[in-house]
Every structure is written in C-alpha cells, then in structure tokens.
Enzyme design. Structure first.
Site, PDB file in Angstrom:
ATOM      1  N   GLU A 316       0.877  -1.180   0.000  1.00  0.00           N
ATOM      2  CA  GLU A 316       0.000   0.000   0.000  1.00  0.00           C
ATOM      3  C   GLU A 316       0.909   1.224   0.000  1.00  0.00           C
ATOM      4  OE1 GLU A 316      -2.233   3.009   0.210  1.00  0.00           O
ATOM      5  OE2 GLU A 316      -1.367   2.742   2.212  1.00  0.00           O
ATOM      6  N   HIS A 317       0.698   2.116  -0.959  1.00  0.00           N
ATOM      7  CA  HIS A 317       1.693   3.102  -1.343  1.00  0.00           C
ATOM      8  C   HIS A 317       1.628   4.425  -0.586  1.00  0.00           C
ATOM      9  CE1 HIS A 317       4.731   4.789  -3.758  1.00  0.00           C
ATOM     10  NE2 HIS A 317       4.224   4.662  -4.968  1.00  0.00           N
ATOM     11  N   SER A 318       0.592   4.653   0.222  1.00  0.00           N
ATOM     12  CA  SER A 318       0.327   6.005   0.706  1.00  0.00           C
ATOM     13  C   SER A 318       1.422   6.568   1.603  1.00  0.00           C
ATOM     14  CB  SER A 318      -1.019   6.054   1.434  1.00  0.00           C
ATOM     15  OG  SER A 318      -1.035   5.173   2.525  1.00  0.00           O
ATOM     16  N   MET A 320       4.578   4.945   2.092  1.00  0.00           N
ATOM     17  CA  MET A 320       5.859   4.285   1.881  1.00  0.00           C
ATOM     18  C   MET A 320       6.083   4.066   0.388  1.00  0.00           C
ATOM     19  SD  MET A 320       7.140   0.977   4.058  1.00  0.00           S
ATOM     20  CE  MET A 320       5.587   0.183   3.675  1.00  0.00           C
ATOM     21  N   ASP A 321       7.205   4.544  -0.113  1.00  0.00           N
ATOM     22  CA  ASP A 321       7.559   4.288  -1.499  1.00  0.00           C
ATOM     23  C   ASP A 321       8.053   2.856  -1.668  1.00  0.00           C
ATOM     24  OD1 ASP A 321       6.898   6.736  -2.641  1.00  0.00           O
ATOM     25  OD2 ASP A 321       8.792   7.641  -2.067  1.00  0.00           O
TER      26      ASP A 321
END
Length: 379
Positions: A316-318, A320-321
């Site tokens: 899940e990208h929100s 953490m890259d």
C-alpha cells in the site's frame, strides 16, 4: 492503540543515525516554479489557451500576491522541526485524499521467483514469515543500516510505516495508523475470504518455521471447511464509500471494532490464496488484486502465497515508497531462496494455541454494502 505518528521507539539506532544531517526540501524560487508550470501545461492547451495562460502567469509572477505566497512557503519551510514543507500537502492530495480505490490505482506488487526448496505452500509461507520477521526485528531495534545512494544516506522515515501499520478510511482524507511493535507480535492470515490472528511469539520464544507451517495448515483446514461473508472486499472500494462502510461495520457490533483493531495492529498480512496461477498475467492479477476479498488492501504489507507455492507481495503506497519494500522483499527472497533463513527448531510445541478466527458481525445492512462493493470490484 494506534497512533497517527510513528512510535518514538523506532526512530533510534543505526537506521536513523543520519536523519538530523539530511538536507531539508528546498523551496524553489518563483522564477523557477513558473516556467516549470508553463512547460507542464503547454501540451494540454491550445495555442490561444497557452498564450492567455502565459500572460496570467507573468502577471502573477510580478504581483504582490505571488510574492506574498512565495514568502509564506519559505516561512513554512523555515519552521523549527519541519524537514519537508511539502510532505503533508503531498500525502493528502496524492494519497490520503485521493478517493479512487487503492487497488489498482495506488498499490503496487512484486512477483517472487519460485522456491525450489519449498513446494508446499504453507511451508514456503512459513519461511517467508520467518525472513520478514527477522527484517522487522532489525527495523524495530534500529540495527538495520540506512539505505545509501553511493555515499549519500537516504531518509529512513518511512520505515516507521512498514510494520504494524495500516491506512484507515476517513472523509475527506484517510489517515495512517501505526501500532507499537513490541506490544503487537501477531500477523493476520487470510484464507478463503476469512481472517485469522497468528501470534508469532509463544512463551517468549518466536515460533519456528515448522510451528508456523503447522499453524498455517490449521488455518487452511478451518477456512476451507467453512464459508464467510467476504468483508475484505470493502477495502477494494472507493475511499469515500469505504469510509462510510467502515463506520457502518465498526458500529454494527462492539465485536467488529475489536476485530478491526486486531487486524489493523498486526505486523503484516499473509494471504494464502486457493488459486494456482501459472502465466505471467495470472500471477500479476493475483498479486495486484486477487479476488478482491482475500485481502485487506489498507495494510502496508501483504505477502501472498498460492496453492501451487507461487508467491508475491502487495504494498500500500500512501506512506511508503517502493524503495524500502523492495529492500524488504530482496531480503526475504535472498534469505529463503538461498536457504539462509533461520528456520528454528524442527519440533512443534504441543501447547500452541490454535490461530484465532477474526469474526465480523454482519447484519443485513453490512451484507448489502459488501455485495455492492463486490459488484463494483468485479467491474
């Protein structure tokens, strides 16, 4: 209890030793920003529209309003303790306030190489859990070395959102919650659209790979013998709709609030899929979204193992890259595929408690919401 800020205990050690030395994000001069804006919009406008836009931009650059807004940005960047003047706005506009479903619009996936040493799915899953837990221990203690770009250290801040973290749906913007790593030493296992809590520490000792495999076998047997309302599909929905249904689910029963807390506080999700993907497309669809129900798409980390022992990862990208999770997954694969992972004892303790099924109370209103979310996902 969750926190919208990282736990302070994780911001110490080698992993964070260069944080205070990292440069702050600079505020570009207005004379740099405006030409970049024009070059960005030019392909989107007609010749006449661009000419008009250029006039307005030049006027703005010479106005007192433009100078005042630039001054405010620079003042914000200079505030004590603020390392990044853009972070909150970027996170809100690009991620937390973005209302499309996280999968496929935000989340990303990795595909694993086959593990020739472990052909049984729960055996491979157990080795992945042990490797991921070893990486987690390094993050928790701060012993993990910071990532470097040659000789330049990279920011380690997002490691605070790797384990025991989740996105929580809210209107008009979601929030990120983190949980104390030492107080939450469990993972969530998904199978057949059902969720189970697996405690990884028993009598002060980490479960061995053999014990984890045995516990996962129990989960598979129980889940495959029963059916459940696929609550997980709610997390695949538009964020506003999921925010409304999150409240509906939590308020349907005190048990649901407790179940959500247990699921969200887990270190990560392990999804044991009953599919057997073979082709590249089949694998990619499995790891990116699966059936939409055997997932909790808000969790930062989801490891996926299929019934033919194919495996992958969904992030899940929100908050953490991909750089930190790429490092995590490289570690997991290096440890498992090269047989470096510490599997622990081959003995299985007889007094291990059975994994706890996480049950949701689903009255008709919740069932309808789930059916509607499943319908939108299938489109």
């Amino acid at each position: 209890m969750p926190s919208s800020q990282p736990q302070k205990t994780t911001s110490v050690g080698k992993l964070f030793e260069f944080q205070s030395q990292l440069p702050k994000l600079p505020v570009p001069a207005l004379s740099e920003t405006l030409p970049k804006y024009l070059s960005t919009v030019e392909p989107l406008l007609s010749k006449d529209e661009f000419a008009q836009t250029k006039k307005l931009v030049e006027k703005f650059g010479q106005s007192s309003q433009g100078q005042e807004l630039q001054r405010r940005l620079e003042a914000r960047a200079a505030e004590p303790g603020r390392a990044n003047w853009l972070e909150e706005w970027w996170n809100d506009l690009s991620y937390m306030g973005y209302r499309d479903p996280v999968t496929p619009y935000v989340s990303y996936f990795y595909t694993y190489k086959d593990d020739k040493l472990r052909r049984k799915p729960t055996q491979r899953a157990a080795a992945i859990v042990r490797a991921a837990w070893a990486f987690r221990a390094q993050v928790a203690s701060g012993e993990l070395a910071p990532e470097m770009a040659r000789t330049t250290p990279l920011c380690s801040y997002s490691y605070n959102y790797m384990f025991n973290a989740t996105r929580i749906p809210k209107r008009p913007s979601d929030i990120e919650a983190t949980y104390d790593l030492s107080a939450n030493q469990h993972i969530t296992v998904a199978r057949n659209n059902q969720f189970f809590t697996l405690e990884l520490v028993h009598d002060g000792q980490l479960l061995s790979a053999a014990e984890i495999e045995s516990q996962l076998d129990r989960v598979v047997e129980r889940a495959d013998s029963t059916a459940a309302v696929p609550v997980g599909v709610l997390t695949s929905d538009n964020r506003d709709l999921w925010a409304d249904n999150y409240e509906l689910l939590a308020q349907a029963s005190p048990q649901n609030a407790q179940t959500l807390e247990k699921l969200q506080s887990s270190a990560f999700l392990l999804c044991l899929d009953d599919t057997k993907p073979v082709t590249r497309e089949e694998c990619h669809r499995t790891y990116w979204h699966g059936n939409g129900s055997n997932r909790w798409f808000d969790k930062s980390l989801q490891f996926i193992v299929c019934d033919n022992a194919k495996a992958g990862f969904l992030g899940e990208h929100s908050s953490m890259d991909g750089t930190p999770t790429c490092r995590l997954n490289d570690y997991v694969l290096d440890q498992t595929l090269n047989n470096k992972v510490d599997l622990g004892s081959t003995n299985v303790r007889a007094d291990l408690s059975e994994p706890e099924a996480l049950r949701f109370v689903t009255p008709p209103t919740v069932v309808r919401a789930i059916e509607q979310a499943a319908g939108r996902f299938s489109k």
